[in-house]
Design an enzyme around this catalytic site. Structure first.
Site, PDB file in Angstrom:
ATOM      1  N   SER A  74       0.838  -1.204   0.000  1.00 42.60           N
ATOM      2  CA  SER A  74       0.000   0.000   0.000  1.00 42.60           C
ATOM      3  C   SER A  74       0.866   1.244   0.000  1.00 42.60           C
ATOM      4  CB  SER A  74      -0.935  -0.001   1.202  1.00 42.60           C
ATOM      5  OG  SER A  74      -0.270  -0.380   2.361  1.00 42.60           O
ATOM      6  N   HIS A 106      -3.315  -4.078  -5.875  1.00 41.73           N
ATOM      7  CA  HIS A 106      -3.626  -3.557  -4.540  1.00 41.73           C
ATOM      8  C   HIS A 106      -5.097  -3.752  -4.200  1.00 41.73           C
ATOM      9  CE1 HIS A 106      -3.726   0.021  -1.569  1.00 41.73           C
ATOM     10  NE2 HIS A 106      -3.388  -1.085  -0.959  1.00 41.73           N
ATOM     11  N   GLU A 128      -6.437  -1.807  -7.446  1.00 44.18           N
ATOM     12  CA  GLU A 128      -5.565  -0.882  -8.167  1.00 44.18           C
ATOM     13  C   GLU A 128      -4.481  -1.725  -8.842  1.00 44.18           C
ATOM     14  OE1 GLU A 128      -5.633   3.316  -5.704  1.00 44.18           O
ATOM     15  OE2 GLU A 128      -4.539   1.661  -4.821  1.00 44.18           O
ATOM     16  N   ASN A 177      -5.101   5.481  -1.370  1.00 44.33           N
ATOM     17  CA  ASN A 177      -4.404   5.855  -0.139  1.00 44.33           C
ATOM     18  C   ASN A 177      -3.921   7.295  -0.172  1.00 44.33           C
ATOM     19  OD1 ASN A 177      -4.826   3.453   1.115  1.00 44.33           O
ATOM     20  ND2 ASN A 177      -2.864   2.555   0.558  1.00 44.33           N
TER      21      ASN A 177
HETATM   22  N1  CAA Z   1     -14.277 -10.228   5.925  1.00 45.95           N
HETATM   23  C1  CAA Z   1     -15.219 -10.736   5.106  1.00 45.95           C
HETATM   24  N2  CAA Z   1     -16.438 -10.160   4.955  1.00 45.95           N
HETATM   25  C2  CAA Z   1     -16.712  -9.079   5.698  1.00 45.95           C
HETATM   26  C3  CAA Z   1     -15.785  -8.507   6.588  1.00 45.95           C
HETATM   27  C4  CAA Z   1     -14.523  -9.135   6.682  1.00 45.95           C
HETATM   28  N3  CAA Z   1     -13.580  -8.657   7.494  1.00 45.95           N
HETATM   29  N4  CAA Z   1     -16.348  -7.421   7.183  1.00 45.95           N
HETATM   30  C5  CAA Z   1     -17.586  -7.302   6.672  1.00 45.95           C
HETATM   31  N5  CAA Z   1     -17.799  -8.292   5.793  1.00 45.95           N
HETATM   32  C6  CAA Z   1     -18.985  -8.507   4.989  1.00 45.95           C
HETATM   33  C7  CAA Z   1     -20.169  -8.936   5.815  1.00 45.95           C
HETATM   34  O1  CAA Z   1     -20.224 -10.336   5.948  1.00 45.95           O
HETATM   35  C8  CAA Z   1     -21.315  -8.418   4.978  1.00 45.95           C
HETATM   36  O2  CAA Z   1     -21.529  -9.300   3.887  1.00 45.95           O
HETATM   37  P1  CAA Z   1     -22.972  -9.491   3.214  1.00 45.95           P
HETATM   38  O3  CAA Z   1     -23.376  -8.151   2.662  1.00 45.95           O
HETATM   39  O4  CAA Z   1     -22.717 -10.505   2.131  1.00 45.95           O
HETATM   40  O5  CAA Z   1     -23.874  -9.971   4.295  1.00 45.95           O
HETATM   41  C9  CAA Z   1     -20.793  -7.109   4.377  1.00 45.95           C
HETATM   42  O6  CAA Z   1     -19.361  -7.215   4.431  1.00 45.95           O
HETATM   43  C10 CAA Z   1     -21.234  -5.902   5.181  1.00 45.95           C
HETATM   44  O7  CAA Z   1     -20.760  -6.064   6.513  1.00 45.95           O
HETATM   45  P2  CAA Z   1     -21.567  -5.644   7.813  1.00 45.95           P
HETATM   46  O8  CAA Z   1     -23.051  -5.660   7.525  1.00 45.95           O
HETATM   47  O9  CAA Z   1     -21.066  -6.439   8.968  1.00 45.95           O
HETATM   48  O10 CAA Z   1     -21.073  -4.196   8.135  1.00 45.95           O
HETATM   49  P3  CAA Z   1     -21.161  -2.879   7.299  1.00 45.95           P
HETATM   50  O11 CAA Z   1     -22.393  -2.756   6.491  1.00 45.95           O
HETATM   51  O12 CAA Z   1     -20.846  -1.831   8.290  1.00 45.95           O
HETATM   52  O13 CAA Z   1     -19.948  -2.978   6.271  1.00 45.95           O
HETATM   53  C11 CAA Z   1     -17.707  -2.597   5.652  1.00 45.95           C
HETATM   54  C12 CAA Z   1     -18.643  -3.192   6.699  1.00 45.95           C
HETATM   55  C13 CAA Z   1     -17.890  -3.342   4.323  1.00 45.95           C
HETATM   56  C14 CAA Z   1     -16.301  -2.799   6.166  1.00 45.95           C
HETATM   57  C15 CAA Z   1     -18.088  -1.077   5.448  1.00 45.95           C
HETATM   58  O14 CAA Z   1     -18.108  -0.434   6.683  1.00 45.95           O
HETATM   59  C16 CAA Z   1     -17.106  -0.338   4.541  1.00 45.95           C
HETATM   60  O15 CAA Z   1     -17.226  -0.365   3.331  1.00 45.95           O
HETATM   61  N6  CAA Z   1     -16.126   0.372   5.160  1.00 45.95           N
HETATM   62  C17 CAA Z   1     -15.077   1.078   4.449  1.00 45.95           C
HETATM   63  C18 CAA Z   1     -13.882   0.187   4.385  1.00 45.95           C
HETATM   64  C19 CAA Z   1     -12.727   0.822   3.654  1.00 45.95           C
HETATM   65  O16 CAA Z   1     -12.656   2.023   3.448  1.00 45.95           O
HETATM   66  N7  CAA Z   1     -11.766  -0.028   3.254  1.00 45.95           N
HETATM   67  C20 CAA Z   1     -10.573   0.434   2.587  1.00 45.95           C
HETATM   68  C21 CAA Z   1      -9.513   0.774   3.581  1.00 45.95           C
HETATM   69  S1  CAA Z   1      -8.037   1.329   2.795  1.00 45.95           S
HETATM   70  C22 CAA Z   1      -7.227  -0.097   2.403  1.00 45.95           C
HETATM   71  O17 CAA Z   1      -7.585  -1.180   2.706  1.00 45.95           O
HETATM   72  C23 CAA Z   1      -6.003   0.086   1.598  1.00 45.95           C
HETATM   73  C24 CAA Z   1      -4.739   0.144   2.316  1.00 45.95           C
HETATM   74  O18 CAA Z   1      -3.743  -0.119   1.690  1.00 45.95           O
HETATM   75  C25 CAA Z   1      -4.634   0.634   3.688  1.00 45.95           C
END
Ligand code: CAA
Length: 470
Positions: free
Chosen positions: A119, A140, A152, A190
């Site tokens: 990342s 990514h 990405e 990022n």
């Molecule tokens: N592993 C697998 N599945 C997961 C999970 C995990 N850790 N966390 C959530 N899920 C799944 C759930 O099972 C659920 O699936 P279904 O729709 O099939 O039932 C779905 O995701 C939604 O989860 P929840 O209902 O529990 O919770 P939510 O609606 O709050 O969603 C989230 C959780 C998808 C994480 C949402 O909050 C989100 O999109 N957050 C933003 C995350 C983000 O910005 N990620 C990028 C970070 S930057 C990065 O990763 C890059 C880097 O290099 C740092």
């Protein structure tokens, strides 16, 4: 290329998630970890994630077994010899990654594509550690990998364009949307996301607002899927700090100076979910001061006055709390300035605001159905300060020619779960409003990066409210 077998090196949160994504797409996966203990942790990740899908009825027991059976776990990198693609997701240390790439280059068949999920580190430097730099790319993924829809695909100056295209096609086969970008610190997501998260930490550090209040402001006031502190805990505070350092090293911009508070958390070993505690997870979490409900006088919002009257509050001029909705003049004593943003009510308090009035205002706004966000009376309060600078970063990125408006919007929607991308959001708020808000922020903080991006300024001067698209 058929991509019948891929290798994943490193089965932490990201690596295990990536292995699951490949296995779900019907591809054989060899997952490699350093020792049996790490391998067991990787297996537990896979079992937990697919178990969650099973519990929710998204997978049948047989489908889950098939997915797990497609992943072979091993401690021997030599098992990657025949892989069509190997992707690494090991800790972000250039020396260790470069050594791994050199070894993979020796071990793997000549046609194997070597990919990194880094990342923050330079893909070009990893390519240079191999004898096949034309077959090295960044791939990514975003956390949680099985959920987020973006990949990405990072090419370097020496990447074979055919390899880049094949990897982008593979991302589509995995059910993801690829965005092809060049090797620049932070890539698209990022580079936009982390400075915004770091800015939130700075507001916390300066005491502008509290952790929960900032999270509520951005989740409920802007509609982002998570508040910045919850998201930092998900990403890992050490990863976030490292990315900020890499961004600063490349840009030398004041916008990319890592927050000292973030550094303190990392130094204390509070890394977020992976260590059990980060910004959240403190045993004292959830305690709130209480203040009695009060008489109220509302200025500037008939709707708020009506909601409070319906809840039984009599509006009287000599009330204990005066809620002044809108305006920008500093307030004092028992008057609290309120900015309504969706479900959120920001409560701006100056050095002269009485603490009792703030607590009373907070309760009243809750009763009226808003989520109160008490904050210091600073330019942009919480929402506009964080959001407008974030949007400004997106404009600067587009202006620099690094990515198109469509790619930036798609990357933030699919990589971070935004309902709309930064440009769609900017246009819906109004270019002039954001430009003027940035001017106020710049006048207060004097940080060069908060000055409106020249392109934004020019469009507003030209009377436009839309970015030109081809
Ligand atoms: N592993 C697998 N599945 C997961 C999970 C995990 N850790 N966390 C959530 N899920 C799944 C759930 O099972 C659920 O699936 P279904 O729709 O099939 O039932 C779905 O995701 C939604 O989860 P929840 O209902 O529990 O919770 P939510 O609606 O709050 O969603 C989230 C959780 C998808 C994480 C949402 O909050 C989100 O999109 N957050 C933003 C995350 C983000 O910005 N990620 C990028 C970070 S930057 C990065 O990763 C890059 C880097 O290099 C740092």
């Amino acid at each position: 290329m058929a991509f019948e077998m891929v290798g994943v090196v490193g089965l932490g949160t990201m690596g295990a998630g990536i292995a699951e994504v490949f296995a779900r797409a019907g591809i054989q996966v060899a997952g490699v970890e350093a020792d049996e203990q790490a391998l067991a942790r990787g297996r537990a990740h896979l079992e937990r994630s697919t178990g969650r899908a099973l519990d929710k009825g998204k997978l049948t027991p047989a489908e889950r077994e098939e997915i797990l059976a497609r992943v072979t776990l091993t401690t021997s990198r030599a098992d990657l010899r025949d892989a069509d693609l190997v992707i690494e997701a090991i800790p972000e240390r250039m020396d260790v990654k470069a050594e791994l790439f050199a070894e993979l280059d020796r071990l793997c068949k000549p046609s194997t594509i070597l990919a990194t999920n880094t990342s923050s580190l330079a893909v070009t430097a990893l390519a240079a550690a191999t004898g096949r730099p034309d077959r090295v790319v960044g791939m990514h993924f975003f956390n949680p990998a099985p959920v987020m829809g973006l990949v990405e695909v990072v090419g370097t100056v020496v990447t074979d364009p055919g390899v880049r295209a094949e990897v982008a096609d593979l991302a589509v086969r995995l059910g993801k949307t690829p965005v092809e970008v060049d090797d620049r610190a932070g890539f698209v997501v990022n580079r936009l996301l982390l400075p915004y998260l770091n800015h939130a930490v700075t507001l916390l550090d300066h005491g502008v607002a509290g952790r929960d209040d900032i999270d509520n402001a951005m989740k409920l006031g802007v509609g982002l899927p998570m508040g910045p502190f919850h998201l930092l805990d998900l990403i890992g505070l050490d990863t976030a700090y490292e990315i900020m350092n890499v961004l600063f090293d490349e840009s030398r911009s004041d916008r990319h100076v890592p927050s000292p508070l973030l550094r303190s958390y990392v130094a204390a070993g509070l890394l977020g979910r992976k260590s059990g505690r980060g910004f959240y997870g403190d045993p004292g979490d959830g305690q709130q001061e209480k203040a009695p409900a009060r008489t109220v006088h509302v200025v500037g919002s008939r709707e708020l006055a009506d909601r409070l009257e319906a809840a039984g509050f009599k509006d009287t001029e000599d009330a204990d709390v005066v809620l002044q909705v809108g305006g920008s003049t500093p307030v004092s004593g028992r008057t609290v300035r309120v900015q309504l943003k969706g479900q959120v009510a920001e409560l701006a308090t100056s050095v002269l605001t009485e603490q009792e009035a703030v607590l009373g205002a907070r309760d009243l706004l809750k009763i009226a159905g808003y989520t109160p966000v008490p904050c210091k009376d600073r330019a942009g309060l919480v929402v506009d300060a964080l959001l407008y600078c974030h949007l400004n970063d997106a404009v600067r990125m587009y202006e620099s020619g690094y990515a198109s408006i469509e790619d930036i919007d798609a990357a933030m929607r699919l990589g971070c779960g935004y309902v709309v991308g930064p440009f769609e959001l900017l246009e819906s708020i109004g270019l002039a409003k954001v430009r003027d808000g940035l001017r106020d922020l710049h006048a207060e903080w004097r940080s060069p990066s908060s000055a409106p991006a020249p392109l934004l300024d020019k469009l507003v001067t030209a009377g436009l409210n839309r970015f030109p698209r081809p």
